[in-house]
Design a protein around this motif. Structure first.
Motif, PDB file in Angstrom:
ATOM      1  N   UNK A   1       0.792  -1.235   0.000  1.00 26.96           N
ATOM      2  CA  UNK A   1       0.000   0.000   0.000  1.00 26.96           C
ATOM      3  C   UNK A   1       0.819   1.278   0.000  1.00 26.96           C
ATOM      4  N   UNK A   2       2.094   1.209   0.375  1.00 26.41           N
ATOM      5  CA  UNK A   2       2.912   2.427   0.403  1.00 26.41           C
ATOM      6  C   UNK A   2       3.959   2.465  -0.703  1.00 26.41           C
ATOM      7  N   UNK A   3       3.956   1.473  -1.586  1.00 29.73           N
ATOM      8  CA  UNK A   3       5.019   1.413  -2.600  1.00 29.73           C
ATOM      9  C   UNK A   3       4.935   2.572  -3.588  1.00 29.73           C
ATOM     10  N   UNK A   4       3.733   3.136  -3.793  1.00 30.67           N
ATOM     11  CA  UNK A   4       3.577   4.238  -4.753  1.00 30.67           C
ATOM     12  C   UNK A   4       3.663   5.606  -4.085  1.00 30.67           C
ATOM     13  N   UNK A   5       3.941   5.629  -2.787  1.00 33.10           N
ATOM     14  CA  UNK A   5       3.949   6.888  -2.046  1.00 33.10           C
ATOM     15  C   UNK A   5       5.367   7.363  -1.790  1.00 33.10           C
ATOM     16  N   UNK A   6       5.554   8.675  -1.784  1.00 31.94           N
ATOM     17  CA  UNK A   6       6.847   9.191  -1.381  1.00 31.94           C
ATOM     18  C   UNK A   6       7.057   8.907   0.102  1.00 31.94           C
ATOM     19  N   UNK A   7       8.304   9.015   0.552  1.00 24.94           N
ATOM     20  CA  UNK A   7       8.654   8.554   1.885  1.00 24.94           C
ATOM     21  C   UNK A   7       7.935   9.306   3.003  1.00 24.94           C
ATOM     22  N   UNK A   8       7.785  10.608   2.852  1.00 22.58           N
ATOM     23  CA  UNK A   8       7.123  11.377   3.900  1.00 22.58           C
ATOM     24  C   UNK A   8       5.647  11.011   4.006  1.00 22.58           C
ATOM     25  N   UNK A   9       4.972  10.861   2.860  1.00 21.83           N
ATOM     26  CA  UNK A   9       3.559  10.488   2.870  1.00 21.83           C
ATOM     27  C   UNK A   9       3.398   9.055   3.364  1.00 21.83           C
ATOM     28  N   UNK A  10       4.303   8.160   2.936  1.00 23.24           N
ATOM     29  CA  UNK A  10       4.250   6.772   3.393  1.00 23.24           C
ATOM     30  C   UNK A  10       4.380   6.690   4.912  1.00 23.24           C
ATOM     31  N   UNK A  11       5.252   7.511   5.467  1.00 27.03           N
ATOM     32  CA  UNK A  11       5.408   7.551   6.919  1.00 27.03           C
ATOM     33  C   UNK A  11       4.093   7.934   7.584  1.00 27.03           C
ATOM     34  N   UNK A  12       3.402   8.922   7.017  1.00 24.67           N
ATOM     35  CA  UNK A  12       2.120   9.340   7.568  1.00 24.67           C
ATOM     36  C   UNK A  12       1.064   8.253   7.457  1.00 24.67           C
ATOM     37  N   UNK A  13       1.067   7.516   6.327  1.00 26.97           N
ATOM     38  CA  UNK A  13       0.105   6.425   6.142  1.00 26.97           C
ATOM     39  C   UNK A  13       0.361   5.311   7.149  1.00 26.97           C
ATOM     40  N   UNK A  14       1.623   4.975   7.375  1.00 27.64           N
ATOM     41  CA  UNK A  14       1.945   3.935   8.350  1.00 27.64           C
ATOM     42  C   UNK A  14       1.503   4.349   9.754  1.00 27.64           C
ATOM     43  N   UNK A  15       1.696   5.615  10.083  1.00 26.26           N
ATOM     44  CA  UNK A  15       1.238   6.110  11.388  1.00 26.26           C
ATOM     45  C   UNK A  15      -0.278   6.031  11.480  1.00 26.26           C
ATOM     46  N   UNK A  16      -0.972   6.355  10.372  1.00 30.32           N
ATOM     47  CA  UNK A  16      -2.422   6.264  10.335  1.00 30.32           C
ATOM     48  C   UNK A  16      -2.876   4.827  10.555  1.00 30.32           C
ATOM     49  N   UNK A  17      -2.238   3.874   9.857  1.00 25.51           N
ATOM     50  CA  UNK A  17      -2.597   2.470  10.014  1.00 25.51           C
ATOM     51  C   UNK A  17      -2.369   2.000  11.443  1.00 25.51           C
ATOM     52  N   UNK A  18      -1.289   2.456  12.066  1.00 21.70           N
ATOM     53  CA  UNK A  18      -1.016   2.077  13.450  1.00 21.70           C
ATOM     54  C   UNK A  18      -2.053   2.663  14.404  1.00 21.70           C
ATOM     55  N   UNK A  19      -2.433   3.928  14.190  1.00 25.94           N
ATOM     56  CA  UNK A  19      -3.413   4.546  15.084  1.00 25.94           C
ATOM     57  C   UNK A  19      -4.774   3.871  14.944  1.00 25.94           C
ATOM     58  N   UNK A  20      -5.137   3.497  13.702  1.00 21.76           N
ATOM     59  CA  UNK A  20      -6.392   2.770  13.492  1.00 21.76           C
ATOM     60  C   UNK A  20      -6.348   1.401  14.171  1.00 21.76           C
ATOM     61  N   UNK A  21      -5.192   0.779  14.130  1.00 25.43           N
ATOM     62  CA  UNK A  21      -5.048  -0.531  14.770  1.00 25.43           C
ATOM     63  C   UNK A  21      -5.223  -0.427  16.285  1.00 25.43           C
TER      64      UNK A  21
END
Length: 548
Positions: A443-463
């Motif tokens: 899910x983060x392979x098409x994202x730049x690193x800064x945005x990917x970091x934010x998405x991973x944080x979002x996934x963790x907070x949802x978890x």
């Protein structure tokens, strides 16, 4: 060095909200023969737009308004369509970000490889066939003599991306524009492709624009780096100097990403098994002689993230298809919270479908180009919860806020979004169903690193909030280290190692796990050359793992 390309005060506008808005705001680009220039920045920074502009081309809804694009002494702006056709694909070639969305599914790879050199009068079809085998072999594609006679859907995502790199090299152009050419590749294959690109550009003295959001990758191949943001130049310098002494805060932020680490107390969820895959084997031909998965056993516990890693073609995405019912297994069972799921998707209830959602690898092909974001996110809300009208629209706005997209994006089509924005919409679509399990296929392979970091944080907070479980399919070991609780390593359809992340990442390793870990690019321009030299010294070849 001889200059091959110069873009002076480049300005590009895009039509949106009934007016023309600036995308690229007066950027100067120069490129010498044989030089590789890295363009790096967030999604929407203008990297791909600048790359396409080097061919005097823009996407639909965009226009070049200034000032000059000079290729090999020729001004390209204002030239006829016939003149530009002789340049594009011949002297300036392009490798797109999404191979899956770029190949014609109705034609074999070899026919699409040969099209440009034949059309431009470079060689006959027979000569192009022979030339293709050599390029396929250089790019370490399996069975180079025959892979060209397959259709795009008959090869893995990583193999298809390499086939596209080969197609761009068919006319031995003066410039190749590489638009995220390794985004879809696993780390082991990425090394080989980067090495092949570096070798071929040197051998043929080919200049290149290398567009990426990964500084560690561009450091291996670029002579100079331009850092872009919001269509403007942030910083430009040679690669070594930018990595060692970045001047701007934004560049330093790009260098320091992927610091996300979280260690959970896993004892609470040890017995709370959400999904249990038991003795699963699968085949696309339904024949036991053509197995793509063999004897897979895997447990996913509530609130945990299980990272599934392995090379392209190892069976990661196929396992996801089995779990979701898209590919019924030949044998074995998929058990969800103690209940065996019907093997086929068509036999599962709506509630079964809601509980397990999927984020796909290729956002370009996962979104219907004729549907606005409003419809893409609204349909699962209506399908699973019966939401309509204002209730549905309010929930769509909430989802947009969760993935950090402006409210105005609700009425945009996919072609009006950057690659990273498309993937965020895909993530929001999976969240709309409020599932217990989300299968995240790169899910983060098409994202730049800064945005990917934010998405991973979002996934963790949802978890944390929802105790949702993730099966996280990825080739990015940095992502694995950042987000996973458990790790499963696959090779050629089998699980070769699995366990708690810390146990798998601590030596001694399985030999393939060691290869994966040693293939993660580092912020060192000499890293690629050093790794290849070390593997040559040890006699290690990636092809040995591919061929078995």
């Amino acid at each position: 060095m001889t200059e091959i390309l110069r873009m002076t005060n480049l300005k590009i506008e895009g039509f949106s909200d009934e007016r023309w808005l600036p995308i690229v705001k007066g950027v100067d680009v120069r490129l010498n023969k044989g030089e590789v220039l890295g363009l790096i920045g967030e999604s929407g920074a203008g990297k791909s737009t600048i790359g396409l502009a080097s061919m005097a081309y823009t996407r639909m809804g965009c226009r070049i308004t200034g000032d000059s694009i000079v290729f090999d002494g020729m001004e390209l702006l204002g030239q006829s369509a016939e003149f530009l056709r002789k340049i594009r694909g011949n002297r300036i070639a392009y490798v797109a970000q999404s191979a899956a969305g770029s190949f014609n599914p109705a034609h074999r790879l070899i026919k699409q490889y040969a099209e440009a050199p034949v059309q431009h009068g470079k060689m006959s079809f027979a000569e192009a066939e022979k030339n293709a085998v050599d390029i396929y072999r250089r790019l370490l594609l399996p069975d180079p003599e025959r892979i060209g006679y397959r259709y795009p859907h008959q090869v893995s995502g990583g193999q298809l991306q390499r086939a596209m790199v080969a197609m761009a090299m068919a006319c031995t152009p003066d410039i190749i524009i590489f638009d995220e050419p390794t985004t879809a590749l696993d780390v082991t294959t990425q090394i080989e492709v980067l090495a092949a690109i570096k070798k071929i550009t040197r051998e043929f003295n080919t200049a290149a624009l290398y567009i990426t959001h990964d500084l560690a990758v561009v450091a291996q191949i670029a002579d100079r780096i331009m850092v872009l943001r919001y269509g403007e130049l942030v910083e430009e310098n040679n690669a070594r100097e930018i990595l060692a002494n970045p001047r701007e805060d934004y560049t330093r932020a790009l260098l320091s990403v992927r610091t996300l680490v979280e260690d959970k107390d896993l004892s609470e969820s040890e017995k709370d098994i959400v999904l249990d895959v038991q003795d699963v084997s699968a085949s696309y031909t339904r024949k036991e002689t053509d197995l793509v998965l063999q004897d897979i056993n895997l447990k996913i516990r509530r609130g945990r993230t299980v990272a599934l890693v392995g090379e392209s073609g190892s069976g990661k995405s196929t396992l996801a298809r089995v779990i979701t019912g898209l590919l019924p297994p030949l044998k074995g069972r998929v058990i969800y919270e103690g209940e065996e799921l019907p093997p086929a998707l068509k036999d599962r209830t709506r509630e079964m479908l809601r509980l397990a959602q999927m984020i796909y690898q290729m956002p370009d092909t996962a979104l219907n180009p004729r549907h606005k974001v409003r419809s893409v996110l609204g349909r699962p809300l209506t399908f699973y919860f019966g939401m309509r009208g204002k209730e549905r629209e309010d929930r769509v706005y909430e989802l947009l806020e969760q993935i950090e997209l402006p409210r105005k994006y609700i009425d945009r089509y996919p072609n009006e979004l950057s690659g990273g924005e498309k993937q965020r919409v895909c993530i929001a679509r999976s969240l709309a169903a409020k599932p217990d399990l989300i299968i995240c296929d790169e899910p983060t392979s098409a994202l730049d690193q800064l945005v990917a970091e934010g998405i991973l944080k979002l996934l963790q907070s949802l978890q944390k909030e929802l105790r949702v479980s993730y099966l996280f399919i990825t080739h990015d070991l940095a992502t694995v280290k950042a987000i996973s609780d458990e790790m499963v390593v696959m090779l050629k359809g089998r699980i070769v190692e699995q366990g708690i992340k810390k146990d798998v990442l601590d030596p001694p390793y399985h030999e393939y796990t060691e290869l994966l870990l040693s293939s993660v690019p580092e912020m060192d321009p000499d890293w690629l050359d050093n790794v290849l030299a070390e593997r040559k010294r040890k006699g290690i070849k990636m092809q040995e793992f591919v061929d078995g």
